[in-house]
Structures are given as structure tokens and as C-alpha cells.
Design a protein around this motif. Structure first.
Motif, PDB file in Angstrom:
ATOM      1  N   PHE A  91       5.013   1.930   5.298  1.00 34.00           N
ATOM      2  CA  PHE A  91       5.878   1.228   4.498  1.00 34.00           C
ATOM      3  C   PHE A  91       6.826   1.717   4.004  1.00 34.00           C
ATOM      4  O   PHE A  91       8.018   1.124   4.028  1.00 34.00           O
ATOM      5  N   VAL A  92       6.945   2.906   3.532  1.00 32.13           N
ATOM      6  CA  VAL A  92       7.983   3.598   2.801  1.00 32.13           C
ATOM      7  C   VAL A  92       8.792   4.061   3.815  1.00 32.13           C
ATOM      8  O   VAL A  92       9.977   4.048   3.788  1.00 32.13           O
ATOM      9  N   THR A  93       8.578   4.652   5.154  1.00 32.85           N
ATOM     10  CA  THR A  93       9.546   5.265   6.036  1.00 32.85           C
ATOM     11  C   THR A  93      10.065   3.871   6.783  1.00 32.85           C
ATOM     12  O   THR A  93      11.091   4.196   7.720  1.00 32.85           O
ATOM     13  N   ARG A  94       9.720   2.740   6.907  1.00 29.10           N
ATOM     14  CA  ARG A  94      10.172   1.825   7.839  1.00 29.10           C
ATOM     15  C   ARG A  94      11.294   0.891   6.931  1.00 29.10           C
ATOM     16  O   ARG A  94      10.936   0.397   5.884  1.00 29.10           O
ATOM     17  N   GLY A  95      12.576   0.986   7.157  1.00 30.44           N
ATOM     18  CA  GLY A  95      13.576   0.647   6.512  1.00 30.44           C
ATOM     19  C   GLY A  95      13.297  -0.897   6.173  1.00 30.44           C
ATOM     20  O   GLY A  95      13.793  -1.560   5.146  1.00 30.44           O
ATOM     21  N   ALA A  96      13.103  -1.680   7.374  1.00 32.88           N
ATOM     22  CA  ALA A  96      12.760  -3.345   7.386  1.00 32.88           C
ATOM     23  C   ALA A  96      11.653  -3.464   6.185  1.00 32.88           C
ATOM     24  O   ALA A  96      12.195  -4.307   5.439  1.00 32.88           O
ATOM     25  N   TYR A  97      10.647  -2.792   5.878  1.00 30.75           N
ATOM     26  CA  TYR A  97       9.721  -3.109   4.937  1.00 30.75           C
ATOM     27  C   TYR A  97      10.493  -2.977   3.588  1.00 30.75           C
ATOM     28  O   TYR A  97       9.953  -3.655   2.825  1.00 30.75           O
ATOM     29  N   MET A  98      11.038  -1.829   3.353  1.00 32.80           N
ATOM     30  CA  MET A  98      11.694  -1.634   2.226  1.00 32.80           C
ATOM     31  C   MET A  98      12.725  -2.732   1.729  1.00 32.80           C
ATOM     32  O   MET A  98      12.978  -2.906   0.795  1.00 32.80           O
ATOM     33  N   ARG A  99      13.504  -2.903   2.699  1.00 29.18           N
ATOM     34  CA  ARG A  99      14.561  -4.050   2.383  1.00 29.18           C
ATOM     35  C   ARG A  99      13.965  -5.216   2.068  1.00 29.18           C
ATOM     36  O   ARG A  99      14.457  -5.964   0.987  1.00 29.18           O
ATOM     37  N   THR A 102      -4.291  -9.009  12.216  1.00 31.56           N
ATOM     38  CA  THR A 102      -5.552  -8.260  12.035  1.00 31.56           C
ATOM     39  C   THR A 102      -5.481  -6.784  11.679  1.00 31.56           C
ATOM     40  O   THR A 102      -5.976  -6.038  11.810  1.00 31.56           O
ATOM     41  N   ASN A 103      -4.110  -6.605  10.979  1.00 31.36           N
ATOM     42  CA  ASN A 103      -3.766  -5.279  10.527  1.00 31.36           C
ATOM     43  C   ASN A 103      -4.261  -5.346   8.948  1.00 31.36           C
ATOM     44  O   ASN A 103      -3.585  -5.357   8.028  1.00 31.36           O
ATOM     45  N   TRP A 104      -5.514  -5.477   8.780  1.00 35.08           N
ATOM     46  CA  TRP A 104      -6.164  -5.299   7.379  1.00 35.08           C
ATOM     47  C   TRP A 104      -5.580  -4.468   6.572  1.00 35.08           C
ATOM     48  O   TRP A 104      -5.450  -4.336   5.456  1.00 35.08           O
ATOM     49  N   GLY A 105      -5.550  -3.315   7.141  1.00 37.45           N
ATOM     50  CA  GLY A 105      -5.225  -2.008   6.310  1.00 37.45           C
ATOM     51  C   GLY A 105      -3.943  -1.977   5.725  1.00 37.45           C
ATOM     52  O   GLY A 105      -3.594  -1.575   4.699  1.00 37.45           O
ATOM     53  N   PHE A 106      -3.012  -2.268   6.595  1.00 42.88           N
ATOM     54  CA  PHE A 106      -1.469  -2.189   6.152  1.00 42.88           C
ATOM     55  C   PHE A 106      -1.223  -3.540   5.469  1.00 42.88           C
ATOM     56  O   PHE A 106      -0.394  -3.296   4.454  1.00 42.88           O
ATOM     57  N   ALA A 107      -1.915  -4.537   5.631  1.00 43.29           N
ATOM     58  CA  ALA A 107      -1.629  -5.663   4.849  1.00 43.29           C
ATOM     59  C   ALA A 107      -2.304  -5.393   3.243  1.00 43.29           C
ATOM     60  O   ALA A 107      -1.611  -5.822   2.384  1.00 43.29           O
ATOM     61  N   ALA A 108      -3.203  -4.696   3.304  1.00 42.28           N
ATOM     62  CA  ALA A 108      -3.806  -4.443   1.833  1.00 42.28           C
ATOM     63  C   ALA A 108      -3.027  -3.135   1.452  1.00 42.28           C
ATOM     64  O   ALA A 108      -2.762  -3.316   0.240  1.00 42.28           O
ATOM     65  N   ALA A 109      -2.454  -2.438   1.769  1.00 42.83           N
ATOM     66  CA  ALA A 109      -1.395  -1.426   1.423  1.00 42.83           C
ATOM     67  C   ALA A 109      -0.144  -2.055   0.877  1.00 42.83           C
ATOM     68  O   ALA A 109       0.177  -1.798  -0.401  1.00 42.83           O
ATOM     69  N   ILE A 110       0.274  -3.064   1.657  1.00 44.37           N
ATOM     70  CA  ILE A 110       1.556  -3.827   1.097  1.00 44.37           C
ATOM     71  C   ILE A 110       0.990  -4.562  -0.216  1.00 44.37           C
ATOM     72  O   ILE A 110       1.908  -4.652  -0.988  1.00 44.37           O
ATOM     73  N   SER A 111      -0.365  -5.112  -0.165  1.00 41.85           N
ATOM     74  CA  SER A 111      -0.420  -5.836  -1.447  1.00 41.85           C
ATOM     75  C   SER A 111      -0.715  -5.006  -2.822  1.00 41.85           C
ATOM     76  O   SER A 111      -0.282  -5.210  -3.762  1.00 41.85           O
ATOM     77  N   ILE A 112      -0.953  -3.738  -2.421  1.00 40.41           N
ATOM     78  CA  ILE A 112      -1.290  -2.947  -3.292  1.00 40.41           C
ATOM     79  C   ILE A 112       0.209  -2.377  -4.176  1.00 40.41           C
ATOM     80  O   ILE A 112       0.427  -2.172  -5.173  1.00 40.41           O
ATOM     81  N   VAL A 113       1.127  -2.186  -3.145  1.00 39.39           N
ATOM     82  CA  VAL A 113       2.534  -1.899  -3.519  1.00 39.39           C
ATOM     83  C   VAL A 113       3.023  -2.999  -4.471  1.00 39.39           C
ATOM     84  O   VAL A 113       3.556  -2.772  -5.336  1.00 39.39           O
ATOM     85  N   LEU A 114       2.746  -4.286  -3.970  1.00 36.84           N
ATOM     86  CA  LEU A 114       3.300  -5.336  -4.647  1.00 36.84           C
ATOM     87  C   LEU A 114       2.598  -5.353  -6.177  1.00 36.84           C
ATOM     88  O   LEU A 114       3.241  -5.841  -7.087  1.00 36.84           O
ATOM     89  N   LEU A 115       1.239  -5.203  -6.119  1.00 39.34           N
ATOM     90  CA  LEU A 115       0.577  -5.292  -7.392  1.00 39.34           C
ATOM     91  C   LEU A 115       1.128  -4.126  -8.367  1.00 39.34           C
ATOM     92  O   LEU A 115       1.436  -4.386  -9.637  1.00 39.34           O
TER      93      LEU A 115
END
Length: 273
Positions: free
Chosen positions: A43-51, A235-248
Motif C-alpha cells: 500500500f505504501v510503496t504503490r503511488g496509486a494507492y497513496m494518491r 478475493t484479495n482479502w488480506g490486502f483489502a483488510a490492510a487498507i481497511s486498517i489504514v483507513l481506520l
């Protein structure tokens, strides 16, 4: 002992509806199946996600501030009306909240489209020669989200304003204060906590918006909820959960900072008076 037993149902509900689901999200984001930070590094290293993350913060902040600028005066206007007229005015404010967000978003698609009422009116009046692109833009996202979230702020501000003793304003006027000064020195500080609370509620709810950006926003208007939905669909549950944690975590940090700053300002104002 009896008091503790009365709290037990609430504690169980909090655990079932909040603590357990959040725990599952943390487990999926941090263990895949063993402990890993791979999802957060991605999430941190991909510029698109940080944007998209910064865009989510920006859109949520702008929507919350816009709702404050529009909703606070409306709430103040309603609370200054005779008591018998307030319920009808609040009914008008609450009516949009009883409609589906999806239906309201589709309504904005009709209104803002090239064949919508705004473009057709401007064309008929001769102000424009061809339809203006309003749909699938950042402005459309702001308009749609503000319209949806505005009643939340108005209700919150109105609730806090009704608790203010109106005789304080009359006392300020008797002491020689002008209407503006009485509002600025008496009413505004007393209603500030409700306004800040309403703004924070709007901000937090806006952070999780999905439908409006997806339907009336452009490609660059995606928000974190749209990314989470896309990852769940793949079905990328792990990555989706990580993004949810960052948002929370981001939401909790911002909430803590703002509440701390508002409490400090309130304390300074109290000491000054």
C-alpha cells in the motif's frame, strides 16, 4: 453488581458488532497466514494507492467543511424560529435522509447529465452553446456528498443549539452588545462543540463513501472504499483488510487530534472569560 449486569448486554453487542469484526480484519491484514507486513508495504510503496488515500482525506475534509459552512447557518435559522415552527423545518431537513443514497445519487446523475435540467435550462436561456460536462467530475462528487451529508450536520448542530439558554443572548444585548457581538461572544462558543462534533461525524462517514464516487465521479475520484471493494471482488482479502486498517487508524488519529485541539481551545476560551 446489578449495575454491572445492566451493562452486560451493551458490552456483548459492542463485542459482537464491533470488536470481533475489527479483530477479524486485523487478523486478515497482519496474518496471511503467518505474521506479515507485505500488504502494508504494498500500500505504501504503490503511488496509486497513496494518491487515492490522500484524495479520500481531501474529499472528506472538503465535504465536512462545506457542510459546516452551509449547515450551521441553517441550524441557527431553525433554532431562532418559534418553537411551533421548528418541527416542520426539521421535517424538511430529515426528508432526504429517508431516501436511499443510491436513489439520490442516480437523481444527481439525471440532474448533472448533458441532458439534465441544469444544462437544458442554461441552453434555453442562451448562457451556453453546448452542454457543460458536470457528470463524472470531482465537482459532481462534492455536490452529491454534501447533499447527502448535510442533514447529519444540521441535526447535530440543531441538537446542541437547542440546549443553549436563549436568555444569555438577551442578557448580552441588555449589557450593550450588538446582535453580531452577542452571537460571536456568547452563542458561537456555546454551539462550537456541537458544530465540531457534526463536522467530525460528516468527515468520518465521508471517509467510507463508495456509491457517490463510483457513480458520478471520474477515474481520478476513486476513494478508499472503492479500492477495498475492488480488492474484495478479486478475493484479495488480506490486502483489502490492510487498507481497511489504514483507513481506520487514520480516522482515529484525525479524530483524536481534532478533539484534543477543540478541547484545548474550549479551555482557553473558558479561562479568557
Amino acid at each position: 453488581m446489578s449495575k454491572r449486569l445492566t451493562l452486560l448486554p451493551g458490552i456483548i453487542l459492542i463485542g459482537m458488532l464491533f470488536l470481533i469484526p475489527v479483530g477479524i480484519v486485523f487478523q486478515q491484514g497482519l496474518f496471511d497466514p503467518a505474521f506479515t507486513t507485505e500488504h502494508f508495504n504494498r500500500f505504501v510503496t504503490r503511488g496509486a494507492y497513496m494518491r487515492i488515500f490522500w484524495n479520500t482525506l481531501q474529499v472528506s475534509a472538503v465535504v465536512a467543511f462545506a457542510c459546516l459552512l452551509i449547515g450551521y447557518p441553517i441550524a441557527y435559522f431553525i433554532v431562532r424560529q418559534p418553537v411551533g415552527r421548528r418541527p416542520f423545518l426539521m421535517f424538511l431537513v430529515l426528508v432526504p435522509m429517508w431516501m436511499s443514497i443510491l436513489a439520490r445519487t442516480y437523481a444527481w446523475m439525471v440532474v448533472l447529465g448533458k441532458e439534465g435540467i441544469i444544462n437544458q435550462t442554461l441552453l434555453a436561456l442562451g448562457f451556453i452553446d453546448e452542454p457543460i460536462k458536470m457528470l463524472f467530475t470531482t465537482g459532481a462528487v462534492y455536490v452529491g456528498m454534501v447533499q447527502i451529508m448535510l442533514p447529519v450536520l444540521i441535526v447535530t448542530c440543531f441538537s446542541s443549539m437547542t440546549e443553549i439558554d436563549q436568555s444569555l443572548l438577551r442578557a448580552a444585548r441588555i449589557m450593550g452588545a450588538s446582535p453580531r457581538k452577542a452571537f460571536r461572544e456568547v452563542f458561537l462558543p456555546l454551539s462550537a462543540e456541537g458544530a465540531i462534533t457534526g463536522t467530525l461525524i460528516v468527515f468520518i462517514l465521508s471517509m467510507g463513501f463508495f456509491i457517490v464516487p463510483a457513480l458520478i465521479g471520474g477515474r481520478r475520484d476513486a476513494m478508499m472504499a472503492n479500492v477495498i471493494s475492488g480488492q474484495v471482488g478479486q478475493t484479495n482479502w488480506g490486502f483489502a483488510a490492510a487498507i481497511s486498517i489504514v483507513l481506520l487508524v487514520a480516522t482515529l488519529v484525525i479524530l483524536t487530534v481534532v478533539r484534543g485541539a477543540s478541547a484545548k481551545l474550549a479551555h482557553q476560551h473558558k479561562e479568557a472569560h
